[in-house]
Design a protein around this motif. Structure first.
Motif, PDB file in Angstrom:
ATOM      1  N   SER A  82     -65.268-100.939   4.581  1.00  0.00           N
ATOM      2  CA  SER A  82     -65.490-100.294   3.287  1.00  0.00           C
ATOM      3  C   SER A  82     -65.172-101.222   2.120  1.00  0.00           C
ATOM      4  O   SER A  82     -65.801-101.170   1.070  1.00  0.00           O
ATOM      5  N   LEU A  83     -64.177-102.090   2.367  1.00  0.00           N
ATOM      6  CA  LEU A  83     -63.747-103.027   1.331  1.00  0.00           C
ATOM      7  C   LEU A  83     -64.914-103.820   0.758  1.00  0.00           C
ATOM      8  O   LEU A  83     -64.971-104.102  -0.432  1.00  0.00           O
ATOM      9  N   TYR A  84     -65.841-104.170   1.637  1.00  0.00           N
ATOM     10  CA  TYR A  84     -66.928-105.068   1.224  1.00  0.00           C
ATOM     11  C   TYR A  84     -68.187-104.300   0.887  1.00  0.00           C
ATOM     12  O   TYR A  84     -69.228-104.880   0.614  1.00  0.00           O
ATOM     13  N   ARG A  85     -68.097-102.953   0.930  1.00  0.00           N
ATOM     14  CA  ARG A  85     -69.248-102.143   0.554  1.00  0.00           C
ATOM     15  C   ARG A  85     -69.185-101.773  -0.925  1.00  0.00           C
ATOM     16  O   ARG A  85     -70.183-101.353  -1.509  1.00  0.00           O
ATOM     17  N   CYS A  86     -68.006-101.865  -1.498  1.00  0.00           N
ATOM     18  CA  CYS A  86     -67.876-101.565  -2.931  1.00  0.00           C
ATOM     19  C   CYS A  86     -68.682-102.559  -3.722  1.00  0.00           C
ATOM     20  O   CYS A  86     -68.551-103.768  -3.535  1.00  0.00           O
ATOM     21  N   LEU A  87     -69.556-102.055  -4.618  1.00  0.00           N
ATOM     22  CA  LEU A  87     -70.454-102.927  -5.375  1.00  0.00           C
ATOM     23  C   LEU A  87     -69.790-103.490  -6.622  1.00  0.00           C
ATOM     24  O   LEU A  87     -70.416-104.238  -7.358  1.00  0.00           O
ATOM     25  N   SER A  88     -68.557-103.078  -6.862  1.00  0.00           N
ATOM     26  CA  SER A  88     -67.901-103.413  -8.125  1.00  0.00           C
ATOM     27  C   SER A  88     -68.760-103.015  -9.318  1.00  0.00           C
ATOM     28  O   SER A  88     -68.835-103.726 -10.304  1.00  0.00           O
ATOM     29  N   CYS A  89     -69.417-101.877  -9.203  1.00  0.00           N
ATOM     30  CA  CYS A  89     -70.252-101.427 -10.333  1.00  0.00           C
ATOM     31  C   CYS A  89     -69.396-100.745 -11.388  1.00  0.00           C
ATOM     32  O   CYS A  89     -69.828-100.560 -12.521  1.00  0.00           O
ATOM     33  N   PHE A  90     -68.173-100.359 -10.999  1.00  0.00           N
ATOM     34  CA  PHE A  90     -67.194 -99.757 -11.908  1.00  0.00           C
ATOM     35  C   PHE A  90     -67.592 -98.389 -12.456  1.00  0.00           C
ATOM     36  O   PHE A  90     -67.041 -97.938 -13.452  1.00  0.00           O
TER      37      PHE A  90
END
Lengths: 128, 664
Positions: A61-69
């Motif tokens: 899951s850590l690397y699925r976050c798009l950092s779209c905020f």
């Protein structure tokens, strides 16, 4: 490594206070990568709050976050879940010592679902 | 020289736990003027008060010092004790050795030391006290109620019922407020209009009540019992006493396309309008920004069709001046703006509406005559999503919303959801909630009925975003209990917007010198024990201007405020505070510094003739204080450069004596 130490480290480096969370779930409601995740944004917040860090560190899951905020923008309590995700990612990287993301790792991570921008930003972050 | 008695209270262990009370009593024995000193477990008890009374008689005391709790707590008690023993009540000084000493110290030695110092200061002050007699001021037996919603209506009716005249000032053309816009009321589902409009008619027919509709409070002067208020009656271009409310002008007006405020802009009204059928007063009003006659001098149709001849295009704003004994604030609330909540697409789609708009959509007198239709295309919605807590319970640094719970949304959303399922059983109704808060009589039962009997789908979670797509609204939300993200194609989305105090509240608070909290809700004099009074004497609070409230709570508070007003107006005279400023005319140089700093307008200047040497006289300009208006704040005594201004009971010499005693 000591569980409490990692929790403190994550809280410190993210600057997030998970106690502010009122468990409304708006972060998970707003998350565009929700279905890709094993642990969803609201779970990140409560798991870090409870010191349940290890499953998070081992999760894709850590690397699925798009950092779209989007979660940061819409959280009514200003909790900033994406910053927690980022801090957990950092904790993982730090534990790996010098074994950061290399160009050789990238082809393996590429699939049709993951946006390229994510890989670019990850590469920028985890490479010296 | 005064004969001073010192009484040190233990307050059980509250004081005695951190202060050696016997040592304090002993130390103060040696202070100048002190002829008697003792300590007791509870000075405020009957036995404690008897000790004081006996000592006054036995030792012929002329002043007393009570070392006890804050004067806010028991100063009045000990003043009464002194008065009962024949001593002037203003010969009593309190040394606060509880809140300002024992409660903030842990160490007995420092606590005792400080208590002695505070006691010495009080003794030094009481040595310079003089007996004071409070003045009296008459009470104007008329009340002003600002705001004509259910809070203002109920307060006015209750005050009028006790026989006192009341004026209601309402900024809209009609009284009724928010309740007039509602469809049904929870949890009994009475029709709001059916229970409100009879009260509105009662107000109109009550001989004791005057309604100033389409009016605003312009200026407030004076003080409790004697407020001078200027009310601006805005020009409505219709003679109120002649208009019969027949509505012929409304039908004939050609300028028909103006957003109808009463229906929250969901339909149009003409330039001349009556907000709704049961409006009170039922009088037409011309919107000057829409009327062609007022803007360009062309038209005049309404004047031609008016059989009564009530139209007056030359009408001007009118200022009414009136005196009041008491003022009740009942300015109410509004839903917050949804402009900043982009994620819910309120600005993008007509089918995303607020709960108040939903009320109008389901109201038989609303824009759709009570048929639930989508604002965009008039179709019946088949899937409706209700979103709770929009803008409520936000973080303090959130720029979008409010920190508090708006209190009424859980219940009205349950009502909306239930009524929709009842009237349109083939509609899917979802309610997204964070918590369901139903602490009221029959409230939780009502919510459970919505779920169990009416099949409303309550989902624990929040809506993250709403995207208009075709004629659908794509709702993305989380279901926290099944840990899923939901995607719902909705036809209508209803936002339970947070509520905030009306915008007129803050300028009004400034006029009244009444205090407010950071959210612009009026502050009560005591959060538990004086909930309907403002800390400003003579100003009372009714309804949502003090905090979010539903109708039953508002009505109870309205009645409570009315009873406080009645208690005030029933008095013929008010006893004032004798600790007021006074000016020594021989020292006053007429500089006006005091007049400028006085927040109550209590100081005026007058030309006075003074005797001078050799039988001559001279006219000098000197300050004079109106003791009925002065609140004794002391600002003038500080501003006065010549030392002419002084405060009775807190004279400059007394303050300096206290400081000296502390620094000795």
């Amino acid at each position: 490594m000591n569980k409490n130490f990692i929790q403190e480290e994550i809280l410190r480096s993210s600057g997030v206070n998970p106690k502010k969370c009122m468990k409304c779930g708006k972060c998970s409601a707003t998350c565009p990568a929700y279905d890709e995740m094993e642990y969803h944004p609201h779970q990140f917040v409560s798991m870090v709050e409870n010191g349940d860090i290890e499953p998070l560190m081992n999760s894709k899951s850590l690397y699925r976050c798009l950092s779209c905020f989007a979660c940061i923008d819409r959280c009514p309590r200003s909790v900033q879940p994406a910053k927690l995700v980022e801090a957990v990612r950092l904790a993982v990287v730090r534990q790996q010592g010098k074994n950061h993301l290399t160009a050789n790792d990238i082809p393996e991570l590429i699939d049709d679902e993951t946006p390229q921008q994510l890989l670019v930003s990850a590469f920028r972050k985890y490479t010296k | 020289m005064q004969r001073v008695g010192v009484f040190v209270c233990w307050c059980g262990s509250n004081i005695a736990g951190t202060v050696d009370v016997a040592a304090v009593a002993e130390a103060l024995k040696n202070e100048p003027g002190v002829v008697f000193s003792t300590d007791y477990q509870y000075m405020c008890s009957q036995a404690g008060q008897d000790i004081i009374k006996n000592a006054i008689a036995e030792h012929n005391l002329t002043g007393i010092v009570v070392c006890s709790c804050s004067p806010r707590m028991h100063e009045a008690t000990f003043r009464k004790t002194a008065a009962a023993a024949g001593l002037n009540p203003y010969m009593v000084e309190i040394a606060n050795i509880r809140e300002q000493c024992s409660w903030v110290h842990k160490d007995m030695t420092t606590g005792t030391e400080k208590a002695i110092i505070l006691g010495k200061a009080a003794v030094a002050k009481v040595n310079l006290n003089t007996p004071l007699t409070p003045g009296e001021s008459p009470v104007t037996k008329r009340a002003l109620v600002i705001g004509g919603g259910i809070a203002g209506i109920q307060t006015a009716l209750d005050i009028a019922d006790a026989g006192f005249p009341v004026d209601i000032v309402e900024t809209k053309p009609t009284i009724g407020g928010k309740m007039a816009q509602l469809d049904k009321t929870f949890p009994t589902l009475d029709c709001a209009a059916c229970i409100l409009t009879p009260k509105m008619v009662d107000v109109a027919q009550n001989e004791k009540i005057r309604i100033f509709s389409y009016s605003e409070v312009e200026e407030v002067g004076g003080f409790v019992g004697n407020f001078d208020v200027k009310i601006k009656k805005k020009a409505r271009y219709v003679k109120e006493d002649i208009c019969t409310g027949c509505g012929a002008c409304v039908d004939k007006c050609p300028m028909k396309k103006n957003p109808n405020e009463f229906n929250l802009g969901m339909d149009n009204r003409p330039a001349i309008y009556i907000p709704f059928a049961q409006a009170v007063p039922k009088v037409a009003t011309i919107d000057p920004n829409a009327c062609n006659m007022l803007k360009n001098g062309k038209c005049g149709l309404c004047a031609r069709v008016c059989a009564a001849g009530a139209i007056d295009y030359t009408q001007k704003d009118e200022i009414i001046e009136e005196k009041y004994g008491a003022i009740v604030v009942a300015t109410g609330f509004n839903p917050i703006s949804m402009e900043k909540f982009d994620e819910f697409a309120y600005n993008q789609s007509k089918d995303v509406i607020t709960s108040l708009e939903f009320e109008r959509l389901t109201n038989a007198a609303g824009p759709t005559a009570g048929h639930l239709e989508r604002p965009s295309d008039g179709k019946s919605p088949k899937t409706i999503v209700f979103v709770q807590c929009v803008g409520s319970r936000c973080d303090a640094c959130s720029e979008k919303g409010k920190e508090y719970c708006s209190k009424i949304c859980c219940m009205y959303t349950a009502k909306h959801a239930m009524l929709t399922r009842d009237k349109y059983p083939d509609t899917d109704v979802y309610v997204f909630y964070i918590d369901v808060r139903t602490p009221g009589k029959n409230f939780d039962e009502f919510y459970r009925r919505a779920v169990e009997e009416f099949g409303v789908k309550y989902i624990k979670g929040m809506v993250g975003k709403v995207t208009p797509e075709g004629d659908k609204l794509k709702v993305q939300a989380s279901d926290l209990l099944s840990n899923k993200q939901l995607h719902i194609d909705a036809d209508l989305v209803v936002l339970a917007a947070a509520i905030e105090p009306d915008k007129s509240a803050r300028p009004l608070a400034t006029m009244l010198t009444a205090s407010m909290d950071t959210n612009d809700f009026f502050t009560e004099a005591h959060p538990k024990l004086r909930p309907v009074e403002s800390p400003t004497a003579g100003v009372f609070l009714s309804g949502a201007c003090q905090g979010p409230k539903d109708i039953p709570e508002t009505v109870s508070q309205a009645g409570a405020a009315a009873s406080k007003v009645i208690g005030l107006l029933a008095k013929d005279k008010l006893t004032g505070n004798p600790c007021v400023a006074h000016s020594n005319e021989l020292m006053c140089n007429g500089c006006s510094s005091c007049e400028r700093v006085c927040p109550y307008g209590a100081i005026t200047y007058e030309d006075k003739e003074f005797r001078m040497p050799n039988r001559t006289t001279k006219i000098r300009r000197v300050a004079s204080v109106n003791p009925a208006v002065c609140q004794g704040c002391g600002a003038c005594t500080v501003a006065c450069p010549s030392g002419a201004m002084d405060l009775k009971g807190f004279a400059n010499s007394q303050i300096i004596a206290e400081v000296d005693a502390i620094c000795k």
